[in-house]
Design a protein around this motif. Sequence first.
Motif, PDB file in Angstrom:
ATOM      1  N   TYR A  46      55.324  45.376   4.461  1.00 31.56           N
ATOM      2  CA  TYR A  46      56.436  45.289   5.412  1.00 31.56           C
ATOM      3  C   TYR A  46      57.083  43.908   5.348  1.00 31.56           C
ATOM      4  CZ  TYR A  46      58.972  44.679   9.747  1.00 31.56           C
ATOM      5  OH  TYR A  46      59.936  44.373  10.672  1.00 31.56           O
ATOM      6  N   GLN A  47      56.276  42.852   5.411  1.00 30.84           N
ATOM      7  CA  GLN A  47      56.815  41.491   5.392  1.00 30.84           C
ATOM      8  C   GLN A  47      57.570  41.204   4.097  1.00 30.84           C
ATOM      9  OE1 GLN A  47      57.158  39.250   7.762  1.00 30.84           O
ATOM     10  NE2 GLN A  47      56.185  40.644   9.185  1.00 30.84           N
ATOM     11  N   GLU A  52      64.990  44.877   3.309  1.00 31.94           N
ATOM     12  CA  GLU A  52      65.366  46.151   2.690  1.00 31.94           C
ATOM     13  C   GLU A  52      65.043  47.329   3.611  1.00 31.94           C
ATOM     14  OE1 GLU A  52      64.445  48.827  -1.287  1.00 31.94           O
ATOM     15  OE2 GLU A  52      63.792  46.747  -1.224  1.00 31.94           O
ATOM     16  N   ILE A  53      63.897  47.274   4.251  1.00 32.63           N
ATOM     17  CA  ILE A  53      63.498  48.346   5.169  1.00 32.63           C
ATOM     18  C   ILE A  53      64.491  48.428   6.332  1.00 32.63           C
ATOM     19  CG2 ILE A  53      61.709  49.076   6.813  1.00 32.63           C
ATOM     20  CD1 ILE A  53      59.669  47.758   4.794  1.00 32.63           C
ATOM     21  N   GLU A  54      64.843  47.286   6.894  1.00 29.73           N
ATOM     22  CA  GLU A  54      65.807  47.255   7.992  1.00 29.73           C
ATOM     23  C   GLU A  54      67.155  47.816   7.547  1.00 29.73           C
ATOM     24  OE1 GLU A  54      68.259  43.860  10.271  1.00 29.73           O
ATOM     25  OE2 GLU A  54      66.081  43.701  10.496  1.00 29.73           O
ATOM     26  N   ASN A  55      67.616  47.430   6.378  1.00 28.17           N
ATOM     27  CA  ASN A  55      68.886  47.950   5.862  1.00 28.17           C
ATOM     28  C   ASN A  55      68.826  49.452   5.631  1.00 28.17           C
ATOM     29  OD1 ASN A  55      70.318  45.536   5.909  1.00 28.17           O
ATOM     30  ND2 ASN A  55      69.614  44.956   3.878  1.00 28.17           N
ATOM     31  N   ASN A  56      67.696  49.936   5.154  1.00 26.20           N
ATOM     32  CA  ASN A  56      67.553  51.376   4.943  1.00 26.20           C
ATOM     33  C   ASN A  56      67.663  52.143   6.256  1.00 26.20           C
ATOM     34  OD1 ASN A  56      67.267  51.301   2.149  1.00 26.20           O
ATOM     35  ND2 ASN A  56      65.078  50.965   2.281  1.00 26.20           N
ATOM     36  N   VAL A  57      67.031  51.639   7.298  1.00 23.65           N
ATOM     37  CA  VAL A  57      67.128  52.298   8.604  1.00 23.65           C
ATOM     38  C   VAL A  57      68.553  52.201   9.127  1.00 23.65           C
ATOM     39  CG1 VAL A  57      66.367  52.243  11.018  1.00 23.65           C
ATOM     40  CG2 VAL A  57      64.692  52.013   9.180  1.00 23.65           C
ATOM     41  N   LYS A  58      69.143  51.032   9.007  1.00 25.13           N
ATOM     42  CA  LYS A  58      70.519  50.818   9.474  1.00 25.13           C
ATOM     43  C   LYS A  58      71.475  51.797   8.791  1.00 25.13           C
ATOM     44  CE  LYS A  58      71.729  46.549   9.867  1.00 25.13           C
ATOM     45  NZ  LYS A  58      72.193  45.169   9.580  1.00 25.13           N
ATOM     46  N   ASN A  59      71.296  52.003   7.492  1.00 23.24           N
ATOM     47  CA  ASN A  59      72.171  52.904   6.741  1.00 23.24           C
ATOM     48  C   ASN A  59      71.907  54.373   7.037  1.00 23.24           C
ATOM     49  OD1 ASN A  59      73.410  50.723   5.515  1.00 23.24           O
ATOM     50  ND2 ASN A  59      72.005  50.725   3.790  1.00 23.24           N
ATOM     51  N   THR A  60      70.754  54.673   7.599  1.00 25.66           N
ATOM     52  CA  THR A  60      70.399  56.053   7.928  1.00 25.66           C
ATOM     53  C   THR A  60      70.943  56.469   9.292  1.00 25.66           C
ATOM     54  OG1 THR A  60      68.378  55.854   6.611  1.00 25.66           O
ATOM     55  CG2 THR A  60      68.451  57.635   8.189  1.00 25.66           C
ATOM     56  N   LEU A  76      58.193  51.871  14.717  1.00 23.89           N
ATOM     57  CA  LEU A  76      57.552  53.060  14.140  1.00 23.89           C
ATOM     58  C   LEU A  76      58.269  53.507  12.865  1.00 23.89           C
ATOM     59  CD1 LEU A  76      56.770  54.948  17.452  1.00 23.89           C
ATOM     60  CD2 LEU A  76      55.081  54.096  15.802  1.00 23.89           C
ATOM     61  N   ALA A  77      59.586  53.458  12.873  1.00 21.82           N
ATOM     62  CA  ALA A  77      60.346  53.824  11.672  1.00 21.82           C
ATOM     63  C   ALA A  77      60.034  52.858  10.533  1.00 21.82           C
ATOM     64  CB  ALA A  77      61.848  53.833  11.966  1.00 21.82           C
ATOM     65  N   TYR A  78      59.973  51.572  10.845  1.00 19.59           N
ATOM     66  CA  TYR A  78      59.655  50.570   9.827  1.00 19.59           C
ATOM     67  C   TYR A  78      58.253  50.807   9.264  1.00 19.59           C
ATOM     68  CZ  TYR A  78      63.664  47.664  11.343  1.00 19.59           C
ATOM     69  OH  TYR A  78      64.914  47.176  11.637  1.00 19.59           O
ATOM     70  N   GLU A  79      57.315  51.124  10.130  1.00 19.49           N
ATOM     71  CA  GLU A  79      55.941  51.364   9.681  1.00 19.49           C
ATOM     72  C   GLU A  79      55.894  52.578   8.749  1.00 19.49           C
ATOM     73  OE1 GLU A  79      51.972  52.548   9.234  1.00 19.49           O
ATOM     74  OE2 GLU A  79      53.452  53.790  10.226  1.00 19.49           O
ATOM     75  N   ALA A  80      56.563  53.655   9.133  1.00 20.71           N
ATOM     76  CA  ALA A  80      56.561  54.874   8.313  1.00 20.71           C
ATOM     77  C   ALA A  80      57.228  54.635   6.958  1.00 20.71           C
ATOM     78  CB  ALA A  80      57.268  56.008   9.049  1.00 20.71           C
TER      79      ALA A  80
END
Length: 129
Positions: A46-47, A52-60, A76-80
């Motif tokens: 995660y770290q 990239e993870i944040e951008n992926n969620v933002k784009n979703t 939870l979304a970031y963890e998954a």
Amino acid sequence: MRRDAREMAFKIIFEGFFNENPYNENLLSELKDKDAEFTKQILECYQKNKEEIENNVKNTLRKYKLERVYKIDLALAYEAITEIEYIKTPAPVAINEVLEIAKIYSTEESPKFLNGILAAYLKGDKKEC
């Protein structure tokens, strides 16, 4: 069962929204060795890939801005996504586990909301940590 490890990883990711250094080795002492190692793996991936993870969620997100999403649901979304993308946990397993944790820590609507975000997200390529 790795639920304890996932729950601890979620809690540390969540705390990271409010505290610069939420990770503390002492927190892992309450977990079994295998669970502690799995938690560390999730947190390291995660770290390493946080932006990239944040951008992926933002784009979703379709009708929401990232800032409007409950921080618990966001963690939870970031963890998954970390598990699915970088640890190669099968998506149905990671999603089911996160939805079960959401039932404990978030709102009644959160499992449905998270399921929608994660289902929409799964159309992308997989990466490794």
